[in-house]
Scaffold this motif. Structure first.
Motif, PDB file in Angstrom:
ATOM      1  N   ASN A  79      -6.904   6.753   3.452  1.00 45.71           N
ATOM      2  CA  ASN A  79      -7.970   6.551   2.469  1.00 45.71           C
ATOM      3  C   ASN A  79      -7.808   5.223   1.732  1.00 45.71           C
ATOM      4  N   LEU A  80      -6.578   4.869   1.394  1.00 44.02           N
ATOM      5  CA  LEU A  80      -6.327   3.588   0.728  1.00 44.02           C
ATOM      6  C   LEU A  80      -6.720   2.414   1.617  1.00 44.02           C
ATOM      7  N   SER A  81      -6.422   2.533   2.901  1.00 43.96           N
ATOM      8  CA  SER A  81      -6.750   1.435   3.819  1.00 43.96           C
ATOM      9  C   SER A  81      -8.262   1.260   3.955  1.00 43.96           C
ATOM     10  N   VAL A 122      -3.565  10.027   2.512  1.00 46.33           N
ATOM     11  CA  VAL A 122      -3.701   9.161   1.340  1.00 46.33           C
ATOM     12  C   VAL A 122      -3.665   7.695   1.766  1.00 46.33           C
ATOM     13  N   LEU A 123      -2.741   7.351   2.645  1.00 45.51           N
ATOM     14  CA  LEU A 123      -2.636   5.974   3.137  1.00 45.51           C
ATOM     15  C   LEU A 123      -3.883   5.576   3.917  1.00 45.51           C
ATOM     16  N   HIS A 160       8.841   3.827   1.310  1.00 46.32           N
ATOM     17  CA  HIS A 160       7.844   2.911   1.871  1.00 46.32           C
ATOM     18  C   HIS A 160       8.403   2.135   3.076  1.00 46.32           C
ATOM     19  N   MET A 182       0.820  -1.196   0.000  1.00 44.97           N
ATOM     20  CA  MET A 182       0.000   0.000   0.000  1.00 44.97           C
ATOM     21  C   MET A 182       0.861   1.256   0.000  1.00 44.97           C
ATOM     22  N   ARG A 185       2.355   2.052  -3.387  1.00 43.60           N
ATOM     23  CA  ARG A 185       1.405   2.677  -4.313  1.00 43.60           C
ATOM     24  C   ARG A 185       1.243   4.165  -4.028  1.00 43.60           C
ATOM     25  N   ALA A 186       1.442   4.560  -2.778  1.00 49.12           N
ATOM     26  CA  ALA A 186       1.092   5.918  -2.359  1.00 49.12           C
ATOM     27  C   ALA A 186       2.234   6.921  -2.481  1.00 49.12           C
ATOM     28  N   THR A 193     -10.451   1.630   1.589  1.00 49.91           N
ATOM     29  CA  THR A 193     -10.960   0.932   0.400  1.00 49.91           C
ATOM     30  C   THR A 193     -10.819  -0.584   0.520  1.00 49.91           C
TER      31      THR A 193
END
Length: 210
Positions: A82-84, A79-80, A21, A1, A4-5, A86
């Motif tokens: 929000n990704l989590s 951002v991380l 990362h 993750m 990607r961010a 999803t």
């Protein structure tokens, strides 16, 4: 993750010894374990599987990790977060509530000497009730009525909300208007403490996912 961010390295001038990362994962571990940089890194010496998963042939120094935390902007952590979200099964039934968090490193002697009165961080959480996931949060160092904070959280998350739940502190005309129009219903510095709270929510999501 995290791959990607963020970019591979922090900047074009990076020494490229560690990837961004890798720093992010180590910082998440620090917050999740509620420990110091030095203690975390000492524990990781005895945890080769984690080092292997992160492709870390050697561990960074505590100061290197601290500098990485200073460089990583709040936007990256959001951002991380929000990704989590999803990766979790949400249902659009969202609760909003606020609470205070003690600033554990704020010395009473220091605050008196500097004539500061700040004792707590006031945190408002926007939580999906099915996934127990923090969709968003608002953190402030000043006293502010709940109804004045809620609109910005609602506007940022309109696509996530089908039903909004809140106590009478959120019974406000502006919030009602938004509901009709848009929503169908350890660090010492405060900025670092804001980031730690976001990371805490992020690692909570990772626990739920696992």
């Amino acid at each position: 993750m995290a791959r990607r961010a963020v970019a591979r390295y922090s900047s074009t001038f990076s020494k490229r010894r560690y990837m961004l990362h890798q720093h992010i994962v180590l910082l998440c571990l620090k917050v999740r374990k509620n420990t110091t940089y030095r203690t975390l890194l000492n524990k990781l010496i005895e945890m080769p599987p984690i080092r292997s998963a992160l492709d870390l042939e050697e561990l960074p120094s505590p100061s290197t990790l601290c500098k990485a935390f200073n460089r990583l902007d709040m936007a990256v952590w959001r951002v991380l977060l929000n990704l989590s979200v999803t990766l979790l099964s949400t249902n659009g039934v969202v609760g909003i509530d606020a609470s205070g968090f003690n600033r554990s490193h704020a010395s009473n002697h220091y605050t008196k000497r500097t004539k500061l009165t700040l004792q707590q961080l006031n945190v408002t959480l926007f939580v999906d009730t099915r996934a127990n996931a923090v969709l968003d949060l608002h953190v402030t160092t000043i006293r502010k009525h709940d109804s004045k904070i809620a609109p910005s959280l609602i506007k940022r998350n309109t696509s996530e909300v089908a039903i909004l739940l809140g106590n009478k502190g959120y019974d406000d005309q502006e919030i009602r208007a938004l509901a009709v129009k848009i929503v169908f219903i350890r660090s010492r510095h405060w900025s670092k403490q804001f980031r730690e709270l976001v990371i805490g929510c992020l690692t909570h999501h990772l626990d739920r996912i696992l």
